[in-house]
Scaffold this motif. Structure first.
Motif, PDB file in Angstrom:
ATOM      1  N   ALA B 178       0.844  -1.199   0.000  1.00 49.70           N
ATOM      2  CA  ALA B 178       0.000   0.000   0.000  1.00 49.70           C
ATOM      3  C   ALA B 178       0.879   1.249   0.000  1.00 49.70           C
ATOM      4  CB  ALA B 178      -0.926  -0.006   1.215  1.00 49.70           C
ATOM      5  N   MET B 179       1.924   1.215   0.793  1.00 52.14           N
ATOM      6  CA  MET B 179       2.833   2.370   0.852  1.00 52.14           C
ATOM      7  C   MET B 179       3.531   2.573  -0.493  1.00 52.14           C
ATOM      8  SD  MET B 179       2.526   3.833   3.759  1.00 52.14           S
ATOM      9  CE  MET B 179       3.991   4.740   4.283  1.00 52.14           C
ATOM     10  N   ALA B 180       3.958   1.468  -1.117  1.00 50.95           N
ATOM     11  CA  ALA B 180       4.623   1.569  -2.425  1.00 50.95           C
ATOM     12  C   ALA B 180       3.660   2.122  -3.466  1.00 50.95           C
ATOM     13  CB  ALA B 180       5.137   0.187  -2.847  1.00 50.95           C
ATOM     14  N   LEU B 181       2.417   1.660  -3.392  1.00 53.30           N
ATOM     15  CA  LEU B 181       1.413   2.154  -4.338  1.00 53.30           C
ATOM     16  C   LEU B 181       1.190   3.652  -4.163  1.00 53.30           C
ATOM     17  CD1 LEU B 181      -0.789   1.559  -6.453  1.00 53.30           C
ATOM     18  CD2 LEU B 181      -2.326   0.998  -4.565  1.00 53.30           C
ATOM     19  N   LEU B 182       1.057   4.082  -2.922  1.00 49.79           N
ATOM     20  CA  LEU B 182       0.809   5.507  -2.661  1.00 49.79           C
ATOM     21  C   LEU B 182       2.007   6.371  -3.090  1.00 49.79           C
ATOM     22  CD1 LEU B 182      -0.948   5.159   0.807  1.00 49.79           C
ATOM     23  CD2 LEU B 182      -1.961   6.225  -1.238  1.00 49.79           C
ATOM     24  N   ALA B 183       3.198   5.801  -3.039  1.00 46.37           N
ATOM     25  CA  ALA B 183       4.396   6.558  -3.415  1.00 46.37           C
ATOM     26  C   ALA B 183       4.670   6.501  -4.913  1.00 46.37           C
ATOM     27  CB  ALA B 183       5.605   6.018  -2.646  1.00 46.37           C
ATOM     28  N   SER B 184       3.903   5.675  -5.638  1.00 47.08           N
ATOM     29  CA  SER B 184       4.241   5.392  -7.041  1.00 47.08           C
ATOM     30  C   SER B 184       3.795   6.476  -8.013  1.00 47.08           C
ATOM     31  CB  SER B 184       3.603   4.059  -7.465  1.00 47.08           C
ATOM     32  OG  SER B 184       2.184   4.219  -7.538  1.00 47.08           O
ATOM     33  N   GLY B 185       2.894   7.352  -7.568  1.00 48.63           N
ATOM     34  CA  GLY B 185       2.353   8.351  -8.485  1.00 48.63           C
ATOM     35  C   GLY B 185       1.289   7.800  -9.419  1.00 48.63           C
ATOM     36  N   THR B 186       0.910   6.533  -9.253  1.00 48.97           N
ATOM     37  CA  THR B 186      -0.086   5.940 -10.162  1.00 48.97           C
ATOM     38  C   THR B 186      -1.499   5.947  -9.588  1.00 48.97           C
ATOM     39  OG1 THR B 186       0.218   3.715  -9.272  1.00 48.97           O
ATOM     40  CG2 THR B 186       1.658   4.362 -11.100  1.00 48.97           C
ATOM     41  N   VAL B 187      -1.635   6.393  -8.355  1.00 49.08           N
ATOM     42  CA  VAL B 187      -2.971   6.386  -7.750  1.00 49.08           C
ATOM     43  C   VAL B 187      -3.782   7.548  -8.318  1.00 49.08           C
ATOM     44  CG1 VAL B 187      -4.271   6.567  -5.585  1.00 49.08           C
ATOM     45  CG2 VAL B 187      -2.107   5.319  -5.631  1.00 49.08           C
ATOM     46  N   ARG B 188      -4.950   7.244  -8.869  1.00 47.08           N
ATOM     47  CA  ARG B 188      -5.804   8.298  -9.425  1.00 47.08           C
ATOM     48  C   ARG B 188      -6.803   8.811  -8.399  1.00 47.08           C
ATOM     49  NH1 ARG B 188      -5.301   9.547 -14.611  1.00 47.08           N
ATOM     50  NH2 ARG B 188      -7.338  10.609 -14.653  1.00 47.08           N
ATOM     51  N   ALA B 189      -7.109   7.971  -7.416  1.00 45.72           N
ATOM     52  CA  ALA B 189      -8.006   8.422  -6.344  1.00 45.72           C
ATOM     53  C   ALA B 189      -7.867   7.505  -5.150  1.00 45.72           C
ATOM     54  CB  ALA B 189      -9.464   8.432  -6.815  1.00 45.72           C
ATOM     55  N   VAL B 190      -7.969   8.119  -3.974  1.00 43.65           N
ATOM     56  CA  VAL B 190      -8.125   7.341  -2.753  1.00 43.65           C
ATOM     57  C   VAL B 190      -9.596   7.476  -2.354  1.00 43.65           C
ATOM     58  CG1 VAL B 190      -7.496   7.105  -0.316  1.00 43.65           C
ATOM     59  CG2 VAL B 190      -5.744   7.741  -2.018  1.00 43.65           C
ATOM     60  N   VAL B 191     -10.251   6.344  -2.226  1.00 46.16           N
ATOM     61  CA  VAL B 191     -11.682   6.349  -1.892  1.00 46.16           C
ATOM     62  C   VAL B 191     -11.843   5.892  -0.440  1.00 46.16           C
ATOM     63  CG1 VAL B 191     -13.936   5.325  -2.394  1.00 46.16           C
ATOM     64  CG2 VAL B 191     -12.348   5.858  -4.271  1.00 46.16           C
ATOM     65  N   ILE B 192     -12.496   6.723   0.348  1.00 47.20           N
ATOM     66  CA  ILE B 192     -12.846   6.301   1.707  1.00 47.20           C
ATOM     67  C   ILE B 192     -14.280   5.796   1.669  1.00 47.20           C
ATOM     68  CG2 ILE B 192     -13.170   7.039   4.099  1.00 47.20           C
ATOM     69  CD1 ILE B 192     -10.912   9.032   3.734  1.00 47.20           C
ATOM     70  N   CYS B 193     -14.435   4.510   1.800  1.00 43.71           N
ATOM     71  CA  CYS B 193     -15.745   3.878   1.659  1.00 43.71           C
ATOM     72  C   CYS B 193     -16.689   4.323   2.781  1.00 43.71           C
ATOM     73  CB  CYS B 193     -15.585   2.365   1.674  1.00 43.71           C
ATOM     74  SG  CYS B 193     -14.802   1.719   0.180  1.00 43.71           S
ATOM     75  N   PRO B 194     -17.997   4.145   2.570  1.00 48.70           N
ATOM     76  CA  PRO B 194     -18.969   4.547   3.601  1.00 48.70           C
ATOM     77  C   PRO B 194     -18.982   3.567   4.771  1.00 48.70           C
ATOM     78  CG  PRO B 194     -20.108   3.565   1.746  1.00 48.70           C
ATOM     79  CD  PRO B 194     -18.660   3.639   1.357  1.00 48.70           C
ATOM     80  N   SER B 195     -17.848   3.418   5.402  1.00 50.17           N
ATOM     81  CA  SER B 195     -17.708   2.569   6.578  1.00 50.17           C
ATOM     82  C   SER B 195     -17.770   3.436   7.821  1.00 50.17           C
ATOM     83  CB  SER B 195     -16.367   1.830   6.527  1.00 50.17           C
ATOM     84  OG  SER B 195     -16.308   0.948   5.427  1.00 50.17           O
ATOM     85  N   ASN B 196     -17.875   2.808   8.955  1.00 51.72           N
ATOM     86  CA  ASN B 196     -17.875   3.509  10.235  1.00 51.72           C
ATOM     87  C   ASN B 196     -16.551   4.253  10.399  1.00 51.72           C
ATOM     88  OD1 ASN B 196     -17.646   4.131  13.027  1.00 51.72           O
ATOM     89  ND2 ASN B 196     -19.053   2.460  13.557  1.00 51.72           N
ATOM     90  N   PRO B 197     -16.585   5.592  10.474  1.00 49.63           N
ATOM     91  CA  PRO B 197     -15.301   6.308  10.579  1.00 49.63           C
ATOM     92  C   PRO B 197     -14.543   5.946  11.846  1.00 49.63           C
ATOM     93  CG  PRO B 197     -17.157   7.808  10.946  1.00 49.63           C
ATOM     94  CD  PRO B 197     -17.736   6.515  10.465  1.00 49.63           C
TER      95      PRO B 197
END
Lengths: 308, 308
Positions: B178-197
């Motif tokens: 997950a950290m590598a993905l977030l650092a990769s520059g390829t993420v187009r969106a981070v979605v926070i699902c409608p879960s209990n915050p």
């Protein structure tokens, strides 16, 4: 009090017979735990469970292991996950293993867990593991030493064996209630059930102190032959004896037990040559409950005859 | 690539919608493991399993947990043995826990085990635990601090809570992929699902490094409100927010997420007062698959709008 040494299927049949003849408080079964192993991370005690299920009326008479009216949803799901499926664990049987494993990890003894399970399931005679310490039966095949269940179930007992050993017997302590019972002077007979001598009875006798305590308990030791007409009723007893160069006969098994035996109950037609113990003749094939009860009575009568 | 942060039921619904809109290799779900616990000696990961079963089409739509077409022979047998029955484990579901526990004890990571299970069961998007280290959500009630599942399932979430904490977050390392993905520059969106915050999303954000990596990944962060008309669709979200003195509203949840959010997808009728993120209106109640897909599309459209 009667103390019966037992493995799984054959032993459990005689134990069931004894349970119909004796009040539950007069029957204690000392169970082999050499077949115990860990599978899928769970502590499995096949002989204890067969005894427990049999005495509670929950056994599966077709397989000789596991529970009757069993379902297999768990096993199918394990297979879908790529898990090991060579040792079959039914959905109901699984509860025994999961709950036992949890309690063992929490520090309870196998003895205490077994007593609680027997109480809950309605198995009334006391079932004691031969030891609360791990003893593991291993067999030597052409591929080297393997754990008993890997050979027995995993390889369907096919590879010829050259030796059997019981790992852990140096450190294992005998079950304390069994030792106290043997020292109490209240034992009227020690019964060696018609179980496989190599992997069911001899592991019990290999736990330090148990063989001597049996010899010194003051009661006759009566074994029942697991061999009828040169054949085992079920399981690999005959094959194993033959591969180890032992005679596959009732008399051969009696000679293995040697001077430990006071009496030996065997099939009327079988040859008793060379048996030093007093020989008693009785039908030893236990198909139905009446035959189990009849054999139990014959064994107790043999014990009384030896006491006289 | 879309990275979705998710808890169990509500999050899994949106994840399922996203899985119909995106190719599986473009969707990664970062799952809450704060609800994980050990039960009957087994490692249980409720949110991972709900996600996995949902994405594999094996979920039980009636309960929101466990597997469809489930049987309960194990649970009945556990009860007969006097074992704990307050947390229900179905016969098929049990295979997941037994096999996971075995592999964890053998030294495999939760990430590797989850990947293998997803592959075997046919859940195609990647599901990553937020950490391979244990993080345990605890709640403070009038009786003191208790483990989340003891309160949530054991006490049916009845006692009022005064605080929530995530034990283990100091030492926990964020999931490396997950950290590598977030650092990769390829993420187009981070979605926070409608879960209990409180108990599904905030544990993820509490893993050291994850919140910052999300902020710095260069993609918009789009949350979906779990509150509709001042009520939670399912579960204790509304009750918990109220007991903590928080507003039970879509806007209240958005304010909890604060400046982390770029966009916020919420019900057309709900009040957006005080939300600093860009607000997008869409129906957020996901009863059937078409509604899940429609909401997934609305979320991705919101992300694209924020990128523009």
């Amino acid at each position: 009090m009667i103390l019966a040494l037992s493995g799984g299927i054959g032993g459990a049949k005689l134990a069931l017979g004894l349970s119909y003849v004796l009040p539950p408080e007069q029957l204690t079964i000392l169970a082999n735990t050499g077949d115990d192993f860990e599978h899928l991370g769970l502590a499995i005690s096949p002989d204890i469970d067969t005894l427990m299920y049999t005495l509670a009326g929950l056994d599966n008479p077709e397989t000789g292991w596991g529970r009757r009216d069993e379902s297999w949803a768990f096993m199918e799901a394990v297979e879908a996950l790529g898990g090991a499926t060579w040792f079959r664990l039914g959905d109901r049987d699984l509860a025994t293993h999961v709950e036992r494993t949890r309690r063992l990890r929490a520090g309870e003894t196998l003895s205490a867990i077994t007593a609680e399970f027997c109480h809950r399931l309605g198995a009334r005679p006391r079932i004691l593991p031969m030891s609360d310490d791990p003893v593991r039966t291993r067999v030597l095949t052409i591929q080297g030493w393997v754990d008993f269940q890997d050979w027995f179930v995993g390889q369907q007992a096919r590879p010829a064996i050259r030796a059997v050993q019981f790992q852990g017997t140096k450190e294992a302590r005998p079950q304390p209630e069994a030792m106290a019972l043997l020292a109490s002077g209240t034992v009227r007979a020690v019964v060696i059930c018609p179980s496989n001598p190599l992997i069911s009875i001899e592991p019990i006798l290999a736990v330090p102190g148990l063989r001597q305590a049996i010899r010194e308990c003051g009661a006759p030791v009566i074994a029942v032959s697991p061999i009828i007409g040169g054949q085992a009723v079920k399981g690999p007893t005959a094959k194993m004896l033959a591969e180890l160069g032992e005679p596959v006969s009732a008399a051969g098994v009696a000679r293995r037990y040697g001077e430990l035996l006071t009496g030996y109950v065997m099939e009327p037609e079988d040859d008793a040559t060379g048996i030093t113990a007093r020989v008693f003749r009785a039908p030893t094939l236990m198909r139905g409950l009446p035959e189990k009860i009849a054999l139990a009575k014959a064994v107790l009568a043999a014990a009384e005859a030896c006491r006289a």
